[in-house]
Design an enzyme around this catalytic site. Structure first.
Site, PDB file in Angstrom:
ATOM      1  N   SER A  74       0.825  -1.006   0.146  1.00  0.00           N
ATOM      2  CA  SER A  74      -0.138  -0.265   0.020  1.00  0.00           C
ATOM      3  C   SER A  74       0.407   1.253   0.178  1.00  0.00           C
ATOM      4  O   SER A  74       2.075   1.113   0.679  1.00  0.00           O
ATOM      5  CB  SER A  74      -1.282   0.131   1.348  1.00  0.00           C
ATOM      6  OG  SER A  74      -0.563   0.667   2.277  1.00  0.00           O
ATOM      7  N   VAL A  75       0.324   1.966  -0.542  1.00  0.00           N
ATOM      8  CA  VAL A  75       0.956   3.735  -0.346  1.00  0.00           C
ATOM      9  C   VAL A  75       1.382   4.424   0.950  1.00  0.00           C
ATOM     10  O   VAL A  75       2.410   4.715   1.164  1.00  0.00           O
ATOM     11  CB  VAL A  75      -0.539   5.147  -0.808  1.00  0.00           C
ATOM     12  CG1 VAL A  75      -1.001   4.878  -0.070  1.00  0.00           C
ATOM     13  CG2 VAL A  75       0.627   6.046  -1.325  1.00  0.00           C
ATOM     14  N   LYS A  76       0.909   3.642   1.729  1.00  0.00           N
ATOM     15  CA  LYS A  76       1.411   4.067   3.688  1.00  0.00           C
ATOM     16  C   LYS A  76       2.448   3.520   3.727  1.00  0.00           C
ATOM     17  O   LYS A  76       2.440   4.052   4.969  1.00  0.00           O
ATOM     18  CB  LYS A  76       0.296   3.081   4.365  1.00  0.00           C
ATOM     19  CG  LYS A  76      -1.409   3.632   4.248  1.00  0.00           C
ATOM     20  CD  LYS A  76      -1.438   4.808   4.437  1.00  0.00           C
ATOM     21  CE  LYS A  76      -2.943   6.096   4.533  1.00  0.00           C
ATOM     22  NZ  LYS A  76      -3.759   6.845   5.442  1.00  0.00           N
ATOM     23  N   ASP A  77       3.226   2.537   2.906  1.00  0.00           N
ATOM     24  CA  ASP A  77       4.930   2.524   3.506  1.00  0.00           C
ATOM     25  C   ASP A  77       5.287   3.475   3.105  1.00  0.00           C
ATOM     26  O   ASP A  77       6.104   4.350   4.369  1.00  0.00           O
ATOM     27  CB  ASP A  77       5.342   1.715   2.144  1.00  0.00           C
ATOM     28  CG  ASP A  77       4.965  -0.109   2.505  1.00  0.00           C
ATOM     29  OD1 ASP A  77       3.970  -1.026   3.236  1.00  0.00           O
ATOM     30  OD2 ASP A  77       5.027  -0.460   0.927  1.00  0.00           O
TER      31      ASP A  77
END
Ligand SMILES: Cc1ncc(COP(=O)(O)O)c(C=O)c1O
Length: 453
Positions: free
Chosen positions: A42-45
């Site tokens: 996910s982008v959240k990394d």
């Protein structure tokens, strides 16, 4: 040799992929920034690592410390990777709306997971915001990340994701569309893109049940806008500091149903297996179709991977239960076929009320047809039966034929939905369907409502 020094170095440089089928009706070129190739899918990394890096620099976290976060899963995954590489313990506090898969994945990467109720005020001590904050005061050498108000979240996207999109589109991007939760993604990317070209428009996708759209349009934080919804990752009942309303040109709301259906279409029609907020973002983009011209280059960001939703939006049963599957149901047989594994539960007219009550409880049903010599002679339902039992407890030992209601109507397998609904009312909570060869099924009010929804 060509290698990365650790998994964190593989974050970013995600692909930009043209959408070809679902967006056919859109005049503009629509490109998806697919963030699933990050190691945590996910982008959240991106923002998770940036938040930990910044906390280390500011001395908020010391070696061997504990990182605590209230997270819907994706930020937790990114934090887990950062904590493993950097040597911290991680506690993730989630609300019970989140998918089972997300929780299992977090545990798989060594996080301790604490689950809190969804339907409580953010200020309630049981809410996941409150629990995360409390743990951070109780556990020595711990740091509460707070992705909502921690501006390193926005900074990560300003420093990485925004420049990537600008470079990949060769500065030709005209519109950026994305789901908004903490606000970090839209605010960081939007700020960068607008600094490069103030004409770039940023459209935030919101959910029904969230405060963003109304607040953006009126400046009013309206608590009436807050109610439970199904879409994961976007919409809020608070105003996080990471939402920079000044870079957002408009908010568009998408229903849970439209988001879920679009999530499935993305996998099946574009081969892009992404999560629920990606479905919401693309559904919102299609709702905004009249804002785009042929010359426009629209980038939509897909936050996370579809595997986290296999028990939800990608599961037919789950979709059906919520009335999200467009199945083109026409007649009784179509409805009955949805419940193939359910058998018709009946009671004999000489059986006691207590038997019917026990069956209703064990089978989790609300009505039971009563039979005599193979014929349907009546039915009982829970609400009327319980009323009678409250008035006179000895009713429990009465034979059913003494308390039952008139038999339920019997219709053929070809009965239309209109015919079925004309028979179902307050007095008659269900109809019996004759499938032939002495084979009967039941369609309840609940079955009909979920078929029509
Ligand atoms: C799946 C998913 N979609 C969308 C979002 C919203 O992104 P942001 O918090 O940057 O606004 C999140 C964030 O939690 C998410 O996990």
């Amino acid at each position: 040799m060509e290698y990365f020094n650790n998994i964190l170095e593989t974050i970013g440089n995600t692909p930009l992929v043209k959408l070809n089928k679902i967006t056919k009706g859109i005049k503009a070129t629509v490109l998806a920034k697919v963030e699933t190739t990050n190691p945590g899918n996910s982008v959240k990394d991106r923002m998770a690592v940036k938040m930990v890096d910044d906390a280390e620099k500011k001395g908020w976290i010391k070696p061997g410390g504990t990182v605590i976060e209230g997270t819907s899963g994706n930020t937790g995954m990114g934090l887990a990777l950062a904590c493993i590489v950097k040597g911290y313990k991680l506690i993730c506090v989630l609300n019970d709306k989140q998918s089972r898969e997300k929780m299992d994945i977090l545990r798989a990467v060594g996080a301790e997971v604490i689950v809190c109720p969804t339907n409580v005020e953010p200020t309630d001590p049981r809410s996941y915001y409150s629990v995360a904050r409390r743990l951070a005061t109780e556990i020595p050498n711990s740091w509460y990340v707070n992705q909502y108000d921690n501006l390193s979240n926005t900074a990560a996207h300003y420093e990485q994701t925004g420049p990537e999109i600008w470079k990949q589109t060769d500065g030709k991007i005209t519109h950026f569309v994305v789901g908004v939760g903490t606000g970090g993604t839209i605010s960081g990317i939007g700020k960068y893109l607008k600094e490069k070209n103030p004409a770039v428009k940023c459209f935030g996708i919101d959910t029904y049940g969230s405060v963003f759209k109304k607040y953006h349009e009126t400046g009013i934080f309206d608590e009436n806008e807050i109610y439970p919804y199904i879409t994961e990752g976007i919409g809020e009942d608070i105003l996080p500091k990471n939402v920079d309303f000044s870079v957002i040109d408009l908010f568009e709301k998408v229903t849970d149903k439209d988001a879920a259906i679009m999530t499935r279409r993305l996998a099946r029609e574009e081969g892009i297996f992404v999560g629920n907020s990606a479905g919401a973002a693309l559904a919102g983009l299609l709702q905004l179709a009249d804002k785009f011209t042929e010359k426009d280059v629209v980038v939509v960001l897909f936050h996370d991977h579809g595997s986290r939703y296999v028990g939800k939006m990608f599961n037919d049963e789950w979709m059906r239960e919520r009335g999200f599957l467009q199945e083109g149901l026409k007649n009784a047989l179509d409805i009955v076929s949805r419940y193939k594994n359910r058998t018709l539960v009946t009671c004999g007219s000489e059986e006691l009320v207590s038997h019917a009550v026990a069956k209703m409880k064990s089978q989790n049903i609300s009505q039971i047809p009563i039979t005599k010599n193979g014929d349907f002679v009546g039915f009982v339902d829970d609400s009327r039966l319980y009323q009678q039992i409250i008035e006179n407890a000895s009713v429990m030992d009465t034979p059913l034929h003494k308390v039952m209601n008139e038999a339920l109507p019997i219709l053929g397998a070809n009965a239309s939905l209109e015919e079925i609904s004309s028979k179902i009312n307050r007095q008659t909570p269900a109809v019996i369907i004759n499938l032939g060869e002495n084979n009967y099924h039941i369609i309840t009010r609940h079955d009909l409502v979920s078929a029509l929804a």
